[in-house]
Scaffold this motif. Structure first.
Motif, mmCIF file in Angstrom:
data_model
loop_
_atom_site.group_PDB
_atom_site.id
_atom_site.type_symbol
_atom_site.label_atom_id
_atom_site.label_comp_id
_atom_site.label_asym_id
_atom_site.label_seq_id
_atom_site.Cartn_x
_atom_site.Cartn_y
_atom_site.Cartn_z
ATOM 1 N N LYS A 30 0.823 -1.212 0.000
ATOM 2 C CA LYS A 30 0.000 0.000 0.000
ATOM 3 C C LYS A 30 0.860 1.266 0.000
ATOM 4 O O LYS A 30 0.664 2.163 -0.820
ATOM 5 C CB LYS A 30 -0.932 0.008 1.230
ATOM 6 N N SER A 31 1.813 1.292 0.942
ATOM 7 C CA SER A 31 2.677 2.482 1.023
ATOM 8 C C SER A 31 3.481 2.627 -0.256
ATOM 9 O O SER A 31 3.600 3.728 -0.808
ATOM 10 C CB SER A 31 3.644 2.369 2.204
ATOM 11 N N THR A 32 4.027 1.522 -0.715
ATOM 12 C CA THR A 32 4.847 1.578 -1.927
ATOM 13 C C THR A 32 4.043 2.158 -3.077
ATOM 14 O O THR A 32 4.535 3.001 -3.825
ATOM 15 C CB THR A 32 5.351 0.169 -2.285
ATOM 16 N N PHE B 72 -2.536 10.061 1.698
ATOM 17 C CA PHE B 72 -2.405 9.844 3.138
ATOM 18 C C PHE B 72 -1.930 8.413 3.377
ATOM 19 O O PHE B 72 -2.581 7.463 2.932
ATOM 20 C CB PHE B 72 -3.759 10.020 3.840
ATOM 21 N N ASP B 73 -0.809 8.251 4.060
ATOM 22 C CA ASP B 73 -0.311 6.905 4.355
ATOM 23 C C ASP B 73 -0.545 6.586 5.828
ATOM 24 O O ASP B 73 0.226 6.986 6.687
ATOM 25 C CB ASP B 73 1.179 6.794 4.019
ATOM 26 N N GLU B 74 -1.610 5.863 6.102
ATOM 27 C CA GLU B 74 -1.990 5.521 7.470
ATOM 28 C C GLU B 74 -1.854 6.719 8.412
ATOM 29 O O GLU B 74 -1.090 6.683 9.372
ATOM 30 C CB GLU B 74 -1.136 4.351 7.977
ATOM 31 N N PRO B 75 -2.632 7.775 8.159
ATOM 32 C CA PRO B 75 -2.451 9.018 8.920
ATOM 33 C C PRO B 75 -2.800 8.896 10.399
ATOM 34 O O PRO B 75 -2.398 9.761 11.180
ATOM 35 C CB PRO B 75 -3.407 9.997 8.220
HETATM 36 MG MG LIG Z 1 2.654 1.145 4.864
#
Ligand SMILES: [Mg+2]
Ligand SMILES: Nc1ncnc2c1ncn2[C@@H]1O[C@H](COP(=O)(O)OP(=O)(O)OP(=O)(O)O)[C@@H](O)[C@H]1O
Lengths: 254, 247
Positions: free
Chosen positions: B46-48, B165-168
């Motif tokens: 997901k982040s990637t 937004f990355d797991e804000p």
């Molecule tokens: Mg991540």
């Protein structure tokens, strides 16, 4: 161990022998006599050159170190490579041979490519000290900068900062407290190594002591004073480094 | 033509870390004003994926274009970054600067705004995230929820067209999660295009136009929140939902 004990005992005997037979020659640096006072003045006058030499070399080393450290952290190995080579190469060369090379060899090299400059003892010593120290300075920068969380660079990128702006406004202000204390510590190294400048004729502390020994034949007294001169200088710097470490350390916890 | 293009268009995106493939042939199109929520197990990429959108991670192959700008060289990456804001799990505020300075740095240095203009803009966005009174504090003096809202305001100060937004809320204490989500919901309601990686399913139901479920570097399932929560198709997705909805 036994060798060191023997040496210690031996030197004690020499000192004791000197004092009992009245062979100490402190008169050479006895400030109450005219000759002694002028000798002391001659020796202390080397402080200016030693300090000037060290300070200029330190600033040059800081500048060169930064130019070496920044490409050394690139994600591209071909940009990283020259910086790695420079650091390994410079670290491997003893100071004295490098000094000779810069003083006697560099002008010849420069002349052959059409640059006609003579390098005097002062600049020869500064260039050598700066280059030799810059490898260490570069490593200090690198570890300081790399200790800053990668998220800082990423956040800077997302608000549009260029690489230079990121370094200047985000990374370096944070890294400086990790960089300054070891950098100041490195200054002690430069001060001590500046003594080598004496061999190419630079009139700093060590050179003056050597010259006085030649005329006065009193190496023990004169070199004792010389060591004390360095000791005072280095202790003052150490004190400053300690203060800096405390200040930076306490800032960090804020 | 920017206006006509999709907000984000990704085709055949692959990303490797050494010999580990973190993203496998990703296709994804996000329209202007669309709110996409990405979920999936840890390590699913997901982040990637969202970090590839603004090139915090360099893609290995595939096409990415943002608002009609195709990612081809460093110039296009700069252009894309100026349209895309990002909020990180760990806030990544600049700890040596005040809140106000955190917000004005980008507008002043990257956009050339005057200090007064940048500060006016910063205060406007601090109002939006409801913490104008903290402007002169350092980040470490703020709670996690406040820090994350500052991070959102910092992004908004660049006036991006798209927010990532990355797991804000993953690094926040439970009682601070809603204050941050509320701000993101506000943004969503104002029509901001966004991709949000989160496991906050209540937020997803409320704000998302589309759900994306990732597993092992691939997009496994995508659909509206209703379809996604009521009738997940893949076994893997059902399993994942039952796990996180238990908590
Ligand atoms: Mg991540
Ligand atoms: N810099 C890196 N170097 C090597 N492997 C990485 C790197 N970043 C991520 N990975 C790997 O790529 C995979 C996907 O990582 P990613 O961070 O995108 O997952 P994620 O879905 O965001 O997970 P999480 O929910 O834990 O944040 C993981 O297996 C991770 O270990």
């Amino acid at each position: 161990m036994t060798f060191r004990t023997a040496l210690l005992l031996g030197s004690l005997f020499v000192l004791a022998g000197c004092s009992s037979s009245g062979n100490w020659g402190w008169y050479v640096i006895d400030p109450t006599t005219k000759n002694g006072a002028s000798n002391i003045r001659f020796l202390l006058n080397g402080f200016g050159a030693t300090i000037l030499l060290s300070v200029i070399a330190a600033f040059m080393s800081m500048a060169i170190g930064m130019m070496v450290a920044l490409p050394g952290m690139s994600s591209n190995r071909w940009i990283r490579l020259p910086s790695r080579i420079y650091i390994e190469f410079v670290r491997a060369i003893p100071l004295l041979p490098m000094l000779f090379w810069v003083f006697y060899g560099l002008p010849v090299v420069l002349k052959s490519i059409g640059i006609n400059v003579s390098i005097d003892a002062f600049w020869g010593a500064i260039i050598t000290l700066a280059i030799s120290d810059s490898a260490f300075t570069a490593e200090i920068y690198r570890s300081g900068i790399q200790s800053i969380n990668k998220g800082q660079t990423e956040a800077a990128k997302t608000v549009g900062l260029t690489y230079g702006q990121t370094m200047r406004y985000v990374i370096l202000p944070q890294a400086i407290r990790r960089i300054l204390p070891p950098l100041a510590n490195q200054f002690i190294y430069i001060v001590k190594m500046s003594a080598f400048a004496s061999v190419i004729g630079m009139q700093e502390l060590t050179r003056r002591a050597n010259e006085l020994v030649v005329t006065e034949y009193r190496p023990l007294e004169i070199y004792t004073l010389l060591i004390l001169e360095y000791l005072v200088l280095v202790l003052i710097i150490s004190f400053f480094v300690r203060w800096l470490e405390r200040k930076m350390g306490s800032d960090e916890s804020k | 033509m920017p206006g006509d293009a999709h907000a984000i268009e990704i085709k055949g995106l692959n990303k490797w870390y050494g010999d580990y493939q973190a993203l496998k042939d990703i296709d994804l199109t996000v329209d202007h004003g669309e709110r996409v929520v990405v979920c999936g197990p840890s390590g699913s990429g997901k982040s990637t994926l969202i970090r590839c959108v603004n090139s915090l991670e360099a893609k290995d192959s595939g096409l990415i274009s943002v608002d009609g700008i195709e990612m081809v060289d460093s110039q296009s990456i700069d252009a894309i970054r100026s349209e895309v804001g990002m909020v990180f799990q760990q806030f990544n505020l600049f700890p040596h600067l005040t809140i106000l300075q955190n917000l004005t740095l980008g507008p002043m240095k990257a956009r050339g705004l005057s200090k007064a203009d940048a500060e006016a803009r910063a205060m406007q966005y601090l109002e939006r995230v409801r913490i104008p009174d903290q402007a002169h504090k350092k980040p470490s003096e703020l709670s996690g929820g406040q820090q994350q809202r500052v991070a959102i305001a910092r992004s908004l100060c660049m006036e991006p067209k798209i927010m990532l937004f990355d797991e804000p809320t993953s690094a926040l204490d439970p009682e601070m999660i809603s204050e941050v989500l509320d701000v993101i919901v506000d943004l969503a309601e104002e029509g901001m295009t966004m991709i949000v990686v989160t496991h906050e399913m209540g937020f997803a139901r409320k704000a998302a136009d589309r759900m994306i479920f990732m597993d092992h570097g691939a997009i496994v399932e995508t659909g509206t929140p209703e379809q996604f929560f009521e009738a997940p198709k893949s076994e893997r997705c059902k399993q994942f939902l039952s796990q996180i909805l238990q908590h």
